[in-house]
Design a protein around this motif. Sequence first.
Motif, PDB file in Angstrom:
ATOM      1  N   LYS A 103       0.696  -1.210  -0.005  1.00 10.30           N
ATOM      2  CA  LYS A 103       0.100   0.110  -0.064  1.00 10.30           C
ATOM      3  C   LYS A 103       0.730   1.239   0.120  1.00 10.30           C
ATOM      4  O   LYS A 103       0.685   2.166  -0.649  1.00 10.30           O
ATOM      5  CB  LYS A 103      -0.861  -0.031   1.075  1.00 10.30           C
ATOM      6  N   SER A 106       2.884   1.683  -3.510  1.00 10.75           N
ATOM      7  CA  SER A 106       1.969   2.011  -4.656  1.00 10.75           C
ATOM      8  C   SER A 106       1.237   3.567  -4.332  1.00 10.75           C
ATOM      9  O   SER A 106       0.706   3.962  -5.215  1.00 10.75           O
ATOM     10  CB  SER A 106       0.961   1.270  -5.023  1.00 10.75           C
ATOM     11  N   TRP A 108      -1.422   3.359  -2.923  1.00  9.00           N
ATOM     12  CA  TRP A 108      -2.879   3.338  -3.157  1.00  9.00           C
ATOM     13  C   TRP A 108      -3.646   2.295  -1.900  1.00  9.00           C
ATOM     14  O   TRP A 108      -2.621   1.239  -1.412  1.00  9.00           O
ATOM     15  CB  TRP A 108      -2.946   2.155  -4.402  1.00  9.00           C
ATOM     16  N   ILE A 111      -6.405  -3.444  -1.442  1.00  9.30           N
ATOM     17  CA  ILE A 111      -6.174  -4.679  -2.092  1.00  9.30           C
ATOM     18  C   ILE A 111      -7.362  -5.131  -2.763  1.00  9.30           C
ATOM     19  O   ILE A 111      -8.316  -4.879  -1.965  1.00  9.30           O
ATOM     20  CB  ILE A 111      -5.667  -5.673  -0.973  1.00  9.30           C
ATOM     21  N   GLN A 113      -3.991  -5.282  -5.810  1.00 10.29           N
ATOM     22  CA  GLN A 113      -3.212  -4.463  -6.541  1.00 10.29           C
ATOM     23  C   GLN A 113      -2.668  -5.287  -7.910  1.00 10.29           C
ATOM     24  O   GLN A 113      -1.980  -6.405  -7.640  1.00 10.29           O
ATOM     25  CB  GLN A 113      -2.156  -3.616  -5.823  1.00 10.29           C
ATOM     26  N   TYR A 115      -0.072  -5.104 -11.126  1.00  5.12           N
ATOM     27  CA  TYR A 115       1.026  -4.549 -11.781  1.00  5.12           C
ATOM     28  C   TYR A 115       1.143  -5.397 -13.123  1.00  5.12           C
ATOM     29  O   TYR A 115       0.967  -6.532 -13.105  1.00  5.12           O
ATOM     30  CB  TYR A 115       2.289  -4.824 -10.834  1.00  5.12           C
ATOM     31  N   PHE A 120       2.221  -0.062 -11.743  1.00  5.86           N
ATOM     32  CA  PHE A 120       0.928  -0.172 -11.087  1.00  5.86           C
ATOM     33  C   PHE A 120      -0.050   0.229 -12.087  1.00  5.86           C
ATOM     34  O   PHE A 120      -0.113   1.365 -12.444  1.00  5.86           O
ATOM     35  CB  PHE A 120       1.001   0.559  -9.867  1.00  5.86           C
ATOM     36  N   GLY A 122      -3.535  -0.579 -10.862  1.00  9.50           N
ATOM     37  CA  GLY A 122      -4.751  -0.131 -10.031  1.00  9.50           C
ATOM     38  C   GLY A 122      -5.151  -1.448  -9.325  1.00  9.50           C
ATOM     39  O   GLY A 122      -4.693  -2.560  -9.203  1.00  9.50           O
ATOM     40  N   GLY A 123      -6.402  -1.262  -8.850  1.00 11.58           N
ATOM     41  CA  GLY A 123      -7.159  -2.265  -8.313  1.00 11.58           C
ATOM     42  C   GLY A 123      -8.271  -3.073  -8.973  1.00 11.58           C
ATOM     43  O   GLY A 123      -8.199  -2.877 -10.253  1.00 11.58           O
TER      44      GLY A 123
END
Length: 159
Positions: A103, A106, A108, A111, A113, A115, A120, A122-123
């Motif tokens: 977290k 990123s 962000w 979770i 996540q 890649y 990165f 996103g979710g």
Amino acid sequence: MSGSLGRAAAAAAATALLRWGRGVGGGLRGPGVRAAGSGGSGSSEHLDALVKKDKVVVFLKGTPEQPQCGFSNAVVQILRLHGVRDYAAYNVLDDPQLRQGIKDYSNWPTIPQVYLNGEFVGGCDILLQMHQNGDLVEELKKLGIRSALLDEAKDQDSK
């Protein structure tokens, strides 16, 4: 929605995603999915190495075979619908340092996540949007991965 995918293939994919999102369906382990241990470290250097190690890397709650939240399940199912079988999956529930570290890495807060090629993405919400508008097909193509949805669309068009 990208015209190249075809409406029938997109509708089938969305239906399957919703069905699997409710926990229906069999085992999820594809032949190339690697559930990897975190190594017990949430350091930036360690995480940098993890996200760059494979073309597709997912940090999720649970495993691809047994996701422990609906959002992680949705990410696994989207990858499955596209035929992505060769990816690294890291269970953040096994390691609190990894869970917080990714977290922070990123910037962000949630979770799962995702890649792609060390970047990165996103979710769950962003991956779902990319799936729906066809961008995921294009991003996978850049990685040398042909989306299975292209084959489904081609099959639908030939009928």
